[in-house]
Design an enzyme around this catalytic site. Sequence first.
Site, PDB file in Angstrom:
ATOM      1  N   SER A 151      45.032  39.146  39.425  1.00 30.12           N
ATOM      2  CA  SER A 151      46.342  39.475  40.091  1.00 30.12           C
ATOM      3  C   SER A 151      47.407  38.664  39.665  1.00 30.12           C
ATOM      4  O   SER A 151      47.225  37.365  39.676  1.00 30.12           O
ATOM      5  CB  SER A 151      45.935  39.823  41.478  1.00 30.12           C
ATOM      6  OG  SER A 151      45.211  40.719  41.827  1.00 30.12           O
TER       7      SER A 151
ATOM      8  N   ASP B 140      53.179  50.653  53.499  1.00 28.97           N
ATOM      9  CA  ASP B 140      52.684  51.059  51.863  1.00 28.97           C
ATOM     10  C   ASP B 140      53.562  51.572  50.816  1.00 28.97           C
ATOM     11  O   ASP B 140      53.316  52.041  50.013  1.00 28.97           O
ATOM     12  CB  ASP B 140      51.639  52.330  51.991  1.00 28.97           C
ATOM     13  CG  ASP B 140      50.316  51.987  53.032  1.00 28.97           C
ATOM     14  OD1 ASP B 140      49.943  50.684  52.894  1.00 28.97           O
ATOM     15  OD2 ASP B 140      49.768  52.628  53.498  1.00 28.97           O
TER      16      ASP B 140
ATOM     17  N   HIS C 127      51.747  39.470  46.338  1.00 26.42           N
ATOM     18  CA  HIS C 127      50.465  39.228  47.527  1.00 26.42           C
ATOM     19  C   HIS C 127      49.633  38.050  47.194  1.00 26.42           C
ATOM     20  O   HIS C 127      48.963  37.552  47.990  1.00 26.42           O
ATOM     21  CB  HIS C 127      49.543  40.546  47.498  1.00 26.42           C
ATOM     22  CG  HIS C 127      48.661  40.676  46.171  1.00 26.42           C
ATOM     23  ND1 HIS C 127      48.986  41.166  45.064  1.00 26.42           N
ATOM     24  CD2 HIS C 127      47.433  39.919  45.873  1.00 26.42           C
ATOM     25  CE1 HIS C 127      48.135  40.849  44.067  1.00 26.42           C
ATOM     26  NE2 HIS C 127      47.174  40.302  44.571  1.00 26.42           N
TER      27      HIS C 127
END
Length: 384
Positions: free
Chosen positions: A317, A241, A176
């Site tokens: 992250s 998801d 991401h």
Amino acid sequence: MAGIPGLLFLLFLLLLCAVGQVSPYSTPWKPTWPAYRLPVVLPQSTLNLAKPDFGAEAKLEVASSCGPQCHKGTPLPTYEEAKQYLSYETLYANGSRTETQVGIYILSSSGGGAQHRDSGSSGKSRRKRQIYGYDSRFSIFGKDFLLNYPFSTSVKLSTGCTGTLVAEKHVLTAAHCIHDGKTYVKGTQKLRVGFLKPKFKDGGRGANDSTSAMPEKMKFQWIRVKRTHVPKGWIKGNANDIGMDYDYALLELKKPHKRKFMKIGVSPPAKQLPGGRIHFSGYDNDRPGNLVYRFCDVKDETYDLLYQQCDAQPGASGSGVYVRMWKRQQQKWERKIIGIFSGHQWVDMNGSPQDFNVAVRITPLKYAQICYWIKGNYLDCREG
């Protein structure tokens, strides 16, 4: 070498979960790296794709409400689904893009990985701060620490995330950080990786500042990225998801970084981790310019994810989650990256909402894929 039939593939994954490793301890006081016989993930065909528009906004964290029970209750993928998820997209520095389909094979007896679909929603808004009680993070100061292993393996991405050096020219991070599941984020075409180095004044080589109360000034030196690999499980799965299981990406630098790196390894079960703990360092955005280290207990796990409450902020992250265990063959202690810090989840625990920070586990299949991206030869990826 032969392809795994669909039904045997599911049985294969279940067997790996149960008996994929040797005895975890060579002695009671030495938690030992398990020995796995690994699958092989090989490219089968490659297609050229249109250049992306690089229009997505960089998100320094992802969120999902599907917790451990949600994942554990989901069927294992079929062989064809696993091949789709492990196929991958490659982005080059000139903006060109390819998609590579893969095959999954076994040599003698080996292991495979499983990914799960997401479902359910807690309806609970997530907190801005992923801090659990007292903030237990440690800012790392001074070149004597920052430039030494293992902290020196942590690097900063120009998109705002963290990455970890896993080879001479390769950085492991979260998907991401460069791709939102639909397209690449702004700045990815000119993606750079930053290495903390001492900032000397007046051209000096730096006096011994060990007696100074002020931390030594550091600066980032940047290296351009040559190409990136992102699994299609993230690109295909993010919209419905399932993508969090595949929130990882590998970056290849244009030149070697000349630092010691940390090898990747297959994630052992949480009960085999030393003290049940994991460690990672990242560039949390609430402490700009600082490398922040933390460790904490694993609270729960699925085949693909580790649930923990390590204090973390956006910017961390992509950090490599690692542990230190005994390497029986070499008779030495060794740290390995066993996961990638991904983001935040609200989880319904027996009717009570609870929040976790989540790391993507390096499963045998993911290890085989990432290792092949690094080595380009499956024969160099037989030991996880």
